[in-house]
Scaffold this motif. Structure first.
Motif, PDB file in Angstrom:
ATOM      1  N   LYS A  12      36.084  52.156  33.594  1.00 35.00           N
ATOM      2  CA  LYS A  12      34.660  51.877  33.780  1.00 35.00           C
ATOM      3  C   LYS A  12      34.362  51.616  35.250  1.00 35.00           C
ATOM      4  N   GLU A  13      33.151  52.003  35.680  1.00 34.41           N
ATOM      5  CA  GLU A  13      32.772  51.788  37.081  1.00 34.41           C
ATOM      6  C   GLU A  13      32.809  50.323  37.450  1.00 34.41           C
ATOM      7  N   ARG A  14      32.350  49.498  36.527  1.00 36.19           N
ATOM      8  CA  ARG A  14      32.284  48.072  36.857  1.00 36.19           C
ATOM      9  C   ARG A  14      33.676  47.522  37.100  1.00 36.19           C
ATOM     10  N   THR A  15      34.643  47.961  36.222  1.00 34.65           N
ATOM     11  CA  THR A  15      36.023  47.487  36.396  1.00 34.65           C
ATOM     12  C   THR A  15      36.573  47.951  37.734  1.00 34.65           C
ATOM     13  N   LEU A  16      36.295  49.205  38.061  1.00 32.09           N
ATOM     14  CA  LEU A  16      36.774  49.752  39.325  1.00 32.09           C
ATOM     15  C   LEU A  16      36.215  48.945  40.486  1.00 32.09           C
ATOM     16  N   LEU A  17      34.935  48.629  40.411  1.00 31.76           N
ATOM     17  CA  LEU A  17      34.299  47.861  41.482  1.00 31.76           C
ATOM     18  C   LEU A  17      34.950  46.492  41.631  1.00 31.76           C
ATOM     19  N   VAL A  18      35.184  45.842  40.490  1.00 28.94           N
ATOM     20  CA  VAL A  18      35.828  44.519  40.540  1.00 28.94           C
ATOM     21  C   VAL A  18      37.195  44.621  41.202  1.00 28.94           C
ATOM     22  N   THR A  44      40.710  43.498  45.642  1.00 23.44           N
ATOM     23  CA  THR A  44      41.729  43.971  46.578  1.00 23.44           C
ATOM     24  C   THR A  44      41.320  43.648  48.005  1.00 23.44           C
ATOM     25  N   VAL A  45      40.062  43.936  48.311  1.00 24.99           N
ATOM     26  CA  VAL A  45      39.584  43.644  49.664  1.00 24.99           C
ATOM     27  C   VAL A  45      39.687  42.158  49.955  1.00 24.99           C
ATOM     28  N   ALA A  46      39.290  41.343  48.990  1.00 26.15           N
ATOM     29  CA  ALA A  46      39.347  39.883  49.191  1.00 26.15           C
ATOM     30  C   ALA A  46      40.780  39.427  49.417  1.00 26.15           C
ATOM     31  N   ALA A  50      42.306  37.737  52.756  1.00 19.34           N
ATOM     32  CA  ALA A  50      43.010  36.453  52.742  1.00 19.34           C
ATOM     33  C   ALA A  50      44.367  36.588  53.412  1.00 19.34           C
ATOM     34  N   GLY A  51      45.039  37.689  53.108  1.00 18.65           N
ATOM     35  CA  GLY A  51      46.347  37.920  53.707  1.00 18.65           C
ATOM     36  C   GLY A  51      46.274  38.012  55.213  1.00 18.65           C
ATOM     37  N   ILE A  92      50.439  38.597  47.631  1.00 18.68           N
ATOM     38  CA  ILE A  92      51.164  38.680  46.359  1.00 18.68           C
ATOM     39  C   ILE A  92      51.008  37.389  45.566  1.00 18.68           C
ATOM     40  N   PHE A  93      51.110  36.260  46.282  1.00 16.20           N
ATOM     41  CA  PHE A  93      50.999  34.968  45.628  1.00 16.20           C
ATOM     42  C   PHE A  93      49.638  34.823  44.966  1.00 16.20           C
ATOM     43  N   LEU A  94      48.574  35.107  45.733  1.00 21.26           N
ATOM     44  CA  LEU A  94      47.230  34.951  45.173  1.00 21.26           C
ATOM     45  C   LEU A  94      47.011  35.911  44.015  1.00 21.26           C
ATOM     46  N   LEU A  95      47.539  37.121  44.140  1.00 24.26           N
ATOM     47  CA  LEU A  95      47.366  38.119  43.083  1.00 24.26           C
ATOM     48  C   LEU A  95      48.008  37.650  41.779  1.00 24.26           C
TER      49      LEU A  95
END
Lengths: 339, 540, 197
Positions: free
Chosen positions: A2-8, A13-15, A19-20, A55-58
């Protein structure tokens, strides 16, 4: 998908990457950088820290999210929708970590190679370790000292060994250590890049004095001029007998294990030596005119008399051969008469 | 579904104190004995952390301190973690594969009873001057040490022998005694992890034994293996030691990973995601684990060119480890999570092992290792993987299988208190240590530079919290065993074979040998051929 | 009382499907660990052989120990023949060959003892040098394994006398045979690295 999932996913990922990057740029967990290799190590460390933050935050984020989002609804005793696997996903989370590992490995190799490049005309320092002090010998300059003085910007080539058990020569501000193994000589190349005074620490358990080995030695990174001045001062022997005795006390590493206020020594592995110079002390009354003989014997034959409460077998037994006779006389005189 | 057998009571408590060839009795003997040593090792840790509350404390002498750190490590590794996981393996493997006991029951009993002299020797060493050269016993320091060092060496040889005997049993049992329908790909992941672990035990332990024999001979008989004047090489000991002691850490973590692999599907009501990859990753970690040992020797002066291959092999292990973590996450994703205590500890395992694992990659990077080797950074790393990892996993396993072993339920509220104190205590105790190491604090130091004071005080606080956290656990275990609510055969509604028999199981585990027709984690499927009684059950 | 209606064969059904007898598998696993133990000692010997000159090696009696090696190899042949005998149901053959195995094992130990004494006479002992330490420890542990093997051979012989083994069931003899061959193979490696190269 879904587009919404992709956007999230894209936003997260950018966030995460942001942070990294922030962590990599701003979080400093290391002491001062005092060598050229320290700068390289810190760059590698910060890069890995940024990656680790991602990696930790993920992972922790996914964990926390799952715990909150997928709690069993009250009263629901049924099973969840079964999913046994997903080939694409499994390939992705195998390949991406593999790629990351390759990149880190390669980067680490580059840093290592750069750290250990030989420069022209290094200053050679023999590092002799023993229980429980360091001795730094400058063979070309003919100087030996328990402190390590180094000229700024000139590569030091350390040749490290031990005379008894394994020690490890570590200067945290240089970001490197090398083990001192008896019977072997290990080379270590360091180019100091920052003026200052830094601690030396033993980093391999070597006995009861392991923690106090650093008490007697420090690293002094100084200008070339100051370094030369120091070398000359070391070579010259003080004419004043008290100063000479004090210098010998320091040079032979006595402060690693003994306390002596005049020399600023606070070692606790062996008996304190202040009382030797006190005419009202037990030593004076016990030995009387033979105090001199007793002190000399205590240096060259430590096992002959072991003071109550201290252990035999810790004091090096080779001072008799290591210290020339005239210097031994100066040292003994100093110990009984320095007040 | 097999009709459940009549409820059986646990063997009379006296049986646990004597020679028994019943793997369930032996398993409990292992669990209780090893937990005793956990407390002993913990008491030593308490003394260490008390000493380190102040930078120049004189509470403990330098000599006593070196003995404390040496034996804290040795007791925790050799007399707690290794045997507690072996004990779980002992109890569970025959049940999980539908067998009535191990392949060699008497060898099994012997492997437990070797623990007793091993433990006694290590404790006795304190009376003759305990070992003080670190659990790593580097030469020449250990060759010259007090008499207790010899007792230490013998103790470790005995423990290693026990470990090897156990693994011979585990492998043989798994290969030759699986019940009908239990193919390798229907084996529970805990059993898979014990198989991977056993490969390491049998390959690596004997090399340590050889090394210990050399040290013992130098000390007792006067051989010159590590005599530097005679040409002896201290680095040889390091190679022999680490060839075992690195794989040893995987021996200590794989079974815990196997246990949490069991818990996630049950408490998410979902199949394990990527079952085969998790099984393969255990084998991969096992085999790779045999190739990395010299990463403990990067500062030793070893040939500089040899360091890089070890860095590479060490970093590669992160890949199968990552596969496990992601598979576990995918297992709970979309599930119906029950946050009972076993699940809490399993989740805690992931979160804390992650920190340990990530910092392991830092240590693998040679330039970083040259700075942090033999510092508190390593102490923090090892405690995150061994305490945050293995011990959490062991607790998860104990909470999960306690009902099966004893027939009783543990109190959930006490379990949650235990978990909270354990989780907070572990992070508080060990996170500050990373910083202390990076800033310049070496390992195994009785006193330290005052600049590290606050970090050490935080760590000690965490350690005391961990000590306290054991109390609700102990109370829970003891009181519930006596008067806890009855568990029934399958309180967690799990699908692995051990839950298809009574709690506790009867003498030969199953009234009739089970026949397996489905995988161990087939939640959410319509019940199609689940466990059927053996067609040849023609009565007793 | 709950009984278990699994017969012994049913228990090990999975093993039979893989053509694995559990007792032999156990023995293989044990021998794998023994290989690693000797590996540690062999590694030690080789490391020092490569890094420390050992003039003591000149005193090694390659001819004598070479013959001794042949004795040990022959004893392995005796085991093979003994196993072949019992497979054909010949208890007498098994007894004979087991006896010969034990005998040759004792001869080997005697030869080793002679070599040890002779070296000692040249001042080469367990504590005289690193070479002495590694030589005697390595060959000593091997000798210990041979001694245990001889005892095991005699135990097996005793069981054979009591009729324990038959053409259908002689796993105990096979297990012993695996151990004895292992001891022999380890010796061939030892002989090569100590005496030949």
């Amino acid at each position: 998908m879904k587009e919404r999932t992709l956007l999230v996913i894209v936003l997260l990922t950018v966030a995460l990457l942001a942070a990294g990057f922030w962590v990599a740029q701003n979080v400093n967990l290391m002491p001062a950088e005092a060598s050229t290799r320290a700068a390289l190590v810190d760059q590698l460390f910060r890069a890995m820290l940024g990656l680790a933050a991602v990696i930790f935050l993920l992972v922790e984020g996914l964990l926390l999210y799952s715990v909150l989002r997928f709690r069993r609804p009250r009263g629901d005793e049924g099973d969840a929708v079964p999913v046994h696997g997903n080939r694409e996903l499994e390939i992705v989370w195998t390949l991406i970590p593999a790629l990351i590992v390759v990149v880190i490995g390669f980067y680490s190799f580059r840093v290592l190679a750069a750290s250990e490049m030989r420069e022209a005309d290094p200053i050679v320092v023999n590092v002799d370790s023993r229980q429980f002090s360091w001795s730094f010998e400058y063979p070309a300059e003919g100087v030996t000292s328990t402190d390590l003085h180094l000229p700024l910007g000139r590569q030091a080539r350390f040749l490290i060994t031990s005379t008894d058990v394994i020690h490890s020569f570590w200067v945290p501000e240089f970001r490197v250590k090398r083990d001192a193994t008896p019977g072997q000589i290990a080379e270590l190349l360091v180019t100091p890049s920052r003026l200052g005074t830094y601690p030396v620490r033993c980093a391999e358990l070597c006995g009861v004095g392991h923690a106090s080995m650093g008490l007697t030695s420090q690293v002094f990174v100084e200008s070339e001029a100051d370094f030369q001045a120091w070398l000359e001062a070391q070579a010259a022997f003080p004419s004043d007998p008290i100063a000479a005795g004090r210098a010998l006390f320091g040079r032979n590493g006595c402060s690693a294990c003994h306390a002596l206020a005049d020399a600023g020594a606070i070692g606790i592995i062996g008996p304190g030596l202040d009382a030797l110079a006190d005419p009202a002390s037990a030593h004076a009354s016990m030995h009387g005119a033979d105090l001199r003989t007793y002190v000399e014997q205590s240096i060259v034959d430590p096992s002959a008399v072991v003071v109550e409460g201290f252990s035999d077998g810790l004091m090096p037994k080779d001072f008799g051969t290591r210290i020339p006779a005239n210097e031994l006389a100066i040292l003994v005189d100093y110990l009984i008469a320095h007040k | 579904m097999t009709a459940t057998a009549s409820t059986t009571t646990a063997p009379a408590w006296r049986r646990y104190f004597g020679w028994s060839t019943d793997h369930k009795v032996i398993g409990v003997q292992y669990l209780v004995t090893s937990f005793f040593f956990f407390l002993v090792g913990g008491a030593m840790a308490g003394m260490i952390r008390t000493q380190l509350l102040a930078p120049d404390s004189t509470l403990v002498s330098a000599e006593a301190y070196n003995r404390l750190t040496t034996n804290h490590g040795s007791v925790m590794l050799f007399l707690w973690i290794l045997p507690v996981l072996a004990g779980l393996g002992n109890y569970l493997i025959p049940l999980q594969i539908g067998a009535r006991d191990m392949a060699f029951p008497r060898l099994n009993a012997l492997s437990f009873w070797l623990l007793v002299p091993s433990g006694l020797l290590m404790l006795a060493s304190f009376f003759v001057g305990a070992a003080e050269a670190g659990w790593t016993a580097y030469v020449p320091l250990s060759v010259a040490g007090p008499d207790g060092q010899t007792l230490w060496a013998i103790s470790v040889v005995l423990l290693g022998t026990s470990s090897m005997m156990g693994s011979i049993n585990f492998v043989t049992t798994i290969f030759t005694m699986r019940t009908a329908g239990m193919t390798f790909w229907r084996m529970p992941l805990f059993t898979w992890s014990m198989l991977a672990t056993s490969i390491l035990v049998l390959t690596a332990t004997p090399v340590l034994t050889a090394g210990l024999v050399l040290i013992a001979m130098d000390r007792l008989v006067g051989t010159l293996f590590f005599s530097v004047p005679a040409g002896g090489d201290p680095i040889l000991w390091q190679n022999l030691f680490w060839f075992y002691s690195h794989p040893a850490v995987y021996i200590m973590v794989l079974p815990a990973m196997g246990a949490v692999s069991e818990i996630f599907p049950v408490f998410s009501r979902k199949p394990v995601f990527g079952y085969k990859m998790i099984a393969f990753s255990s084998l991969a970690i096992s085999l790779l684990g045999l190739t990395v040992w010299a990463h403990h020797m990067f500062t030793s002066g070893m040939d500089p060119r040899l360091r890089v291959p070890y860095m590479i092999s060490t970093m590669i292990i992160a890949v199968p480890t990552g596969v496990k973590i992601f598979s576990w996450l995918a297992t709970i994703w979309g599930g119906k999570l029950r946050l009972d205590t076993p699940m809490l500890f399993a989740l805690g395992f992931i979160s804390m092992f992650l920190i340990g694992g990530i910092t392991g990659v830092f240590l693998a990077a040679i330039p970083i290792d040259l700075h942090v080797h033999d510092t508190y950074f390593v102490v923090a790393h090892l405690h995150f993987v061994l305490f945050g990892g293995s011990v959490s996993g062991a607790y998860a396993a104990l909470y999960y299988w306690y009902p099966k072993i004893t027939g009783r339920r543990l109190d959930e509220r006490l379990g949650k208190v235990h978990f909270a104190a354990n989780f907070i205590g572990t992070n508080l105790a060990y996170l500050p240590m990373f910083l202390a190491g990076l800033l310049g604090m070496p390992r195994r130091v009785v006193n330290y530079d005052p600049r590290f004071t606050e970090l050490n005080q935080l760590a000690s606080l965490g350690a005391f919290l961990l000590a306290a956290s054991v109390l609700p656990f102990l109370y829970n275990v003891i009181v519930s065993w006596v008067s806890g609510p009855k568990a029934g055969d399958n309180p967690w509604r799990a699908k692995t074979l051990e839950w298809k028999t009574s709690s506790p199981p009867p003498a030969y585990n199953f009234d009739t040998p089970p026949v397996v027709t489905e995988g161990p984690y087939d939640y959410g499927e319509a019940a199609q051929g689940s466990l059927a009684p053996s067609p040849s059950a023609a009565g007793d | 009382m709950t009984s278990h209606n699994i017969t012994h064969e049913d228990e090990f059904r999975a093993g039979r499907e893989l053509s694995l007898d559990h007792r032999k598998l156990g023995m293989w696993l044990f021998l794998a660990s023994e290989v690693m133990f000797f590996g540690g000692l062999i590694g030690t010997f080789l490391h020092y052989k490569a890094t420390i000159p050992s003039p003591e090696s000149a005193e090694l009696d390659t001819v004598l120990v070479g013959i001794n090696t042949f004795v040990l190899i022959t004893s392995s042949l005796m085991v093979v023949l003994g196993l072949d005998s019992i497979r054909r149901g010949s208890r007498r053959g098994l007894l004979t060959y087991l006896g010969l195995t034990a005998l040759l094992g004792v001869v080997f130990l005697g030869g080793q003892g002679y070599e040890f004494v002779s070296l000692y006479g040249h001042g080469i002992a367990l504590t005289s040098s690193v070479f002495g330490s590694s030589f005697f420890t390595l060959t000593g542990f091997h000798g210990l394994h041979v001694l245990i093997g001889v005892a095991w051979a005699l135990l097996t012989l005793g069981k054979a006398l009591r009729g324990t083994y038959s053409a259908q069931d002689h796993v105990g003899v096979e297990a012993f045979g695996l151990y004895w061959h292992f001891v022999d193979i380890v010796w061939i490696v030892l002989f090569t690295i100590i005496y030949l190269i």
